[in-house]
Write a protein that holds these residues in place. Sequence first.
Motif, PDB file in Angstrom:
ATOM      1  N   THR A 157      38.667  49.189  53.051  1.00  0.00           N
ATOM      2  CA  THR A 157      40.018  48.448  52.497  1.00  0.00           C
ATOM      3  C   THR A 157      39.439  48.102  51.116  1.00  0.00           C
ATOM      4  OG1 THR A 157      40.507  47.605  54.779  1.00  0.00           O
ATOM      5  CG2 THR A 157      41.201  46.494  52.898  1.00  0.00           C
ATOM      6  N   GLU A 160      39.810  50.871  48.394  1.00  0.00           N
ATOM      7  CA  GLU A 160      41.205  51.356  48.106  1.00  0.00           C
ATOM      8  C   GLU A 160      41.459  52.839  47.863  1.00  0.00           C
ATOM      9  OE1 GLU A 160      42.826  49.045  45.153  1.00  0.00           O
ATOM     10  OE2 GLU A 160      42.942  47.009  46.507  1.00  0.00           O
ATOM     11  N   ALA A 224      47.979  41.208  35.905  1.00  0.00           N
ATOM     12  CA  ALA A 224      47.011  40.723  36.641  1.00  0.00           C
ATOM     13  C   ALA A 224      47.204  39.316  36.892  1.00  0.00           C
ATOM     14  CB  ALA A 224      45.234  41.062  36.201  1.00  0.00           C
ATOM     15  N   GLY A 227      49.161  39.218  40.133  1.00  0.00           N
ATOM     16  CA  GLY A 227      48.332  39.681  41.211  1.00  0.00           C
ATOM     17  C   GLY A 227      48.317  41.135  41.525  1.00  0.00           C
ATOM     18  N   ARG A 228      47.579  41.570  42.498  1.00  0.00           N
ATOM     19  CA  ARG A 228      47.555  43.091  42.792  1.00  0.00           C
ATOM     20  C   ARG A 228      48.683  43.808  42.656  1.00  0.00           C
ATOM     21  NH1 ARG A 228      47.326  46.155  47.506  1.00  0.00           N
ATOM     22  NH2 ARG A 228      45.782  47.944  47.271  1.00  0.00           N
ATOM     23  N   LEU A 229      49.732  43.073  43.385  1.00  0.00           N
ATOM     24  CA  LEU A 229      50.940  43.779  43.084  1.00  0.00           C
ATOM     25  C   LEU A 229      51.831  42.985  42.315  1.00  0.00           C
ATOM     26  CD1 LEU A 229      53.259  45.847  44.241  1.00  0.00           C
ATOM     27  CD2 LEU A 229      54.188  43.946  45.751  1.00  0.00           C
ATOM     28  N   ILE A 260      47.155  51.880  37.308  1.00  0.00           N
ATOM     29  CA  ILE A 260      47.974  51.191  38.081  1.00  0.00           C
ATOM     30  C   ILE A 260      48.929  52.561  38.792  1.00  0.00           C
ATOM     31  CG2 ILE A 260      48.473  49.224  36.935  1.00  0.00           C
ATOM     32  CD1 ILE A 260      51.200  49.939  35.683  1.00  0.00           C
ATOM     33  N   ASP A 263      54.989  50.840  43.181  1.00  0.00           N
ATOM     34  CA  ASP A 263      54.856  50.450  44.441  1.00  0.00           C
ATOM     35  C   ASP A 263      56.452  49.875  44.987  1.00  0.00           C
ATOM     36  OD1 ASP A 263      54.231  49.729  47.053  1.00  0.00           O
ATOM     37  OD2 ASP A 263      52.422  48.764  46.357  1.00  0.00           O
TER      38      ASP A 263
END
Length: 270
Positions: A157, A160, A224, A227-229, A260, A263
Amino acid sequence: IAQVPEGAASDVIMAGLRAALVGADEADVVLARVAGLLGLSPGPVALTDAFWAVRKLFERVAAERPLALVIDDIHWAEPTMLDLIEQVVDWSRAASIVFLCTARPELLDARPTWGSGRSNATSIPLEPLASADSDLLVENLLGSAELAAGMRDRITTAAEGNPLFVEEMLGVLIDDGVLLRDDGRWVATGDVSDITVPSTIQALIAARLDRLGSEERTVIERGAVEGRLFHTGTVTALAPQEMRTSVGRCLISLVRKEFIRPDRAEFAGD
């Protein structure tokens, strides 16, 4: 190609190359230029002459059997090395030669046209490993030993899907004594619930970030913050007024450079 052991004496290498060139046109000239390129004979060799000689050597070997040349980590290669590969690919189309060159995405920063515009070249991007493949990689790296329950999930995890990160994380945990082998299985000696990113990976990412243009760096820093998404609207709102029209272009560039990945948006219409 010379079929000699690593560290062989110059005369042994020369004999091996001479044997490989038996039957080749202008074998003596090819041998002399390849020897000069490798420092096995005195005197400088012009770059065009060296490229020609290496190409002729490869073609001679390929005339006897198909030749596969595997070159790893060519993002570290000097421009001259990349020029050599491209020349052989362009000029030896009648020979049974295939180059398999592996590289990280930053190769395209230095050589944006690599592998493009050629009918006999193909680029194969490697996507992040699926969870099952990451598990298999961990098994292969650790051999027959088994990880304690939950340990493998935490490692995969955190990585990634990046195989280099999986390898580095396992190495750090073992070197730090967090993972110890006990009766044929790996067990944790401390808390592994929050695996930190090894310094080697941090240095790799930092080096890649340092090579970004100022606008790309600004965009990824704003992302950033969320966040991550993160979302395009957020980045645009946080970006300086004068570069907000460039955010979309910078995001596409960052996707191409594999900083990146697209998503599914969490906000409607963004």
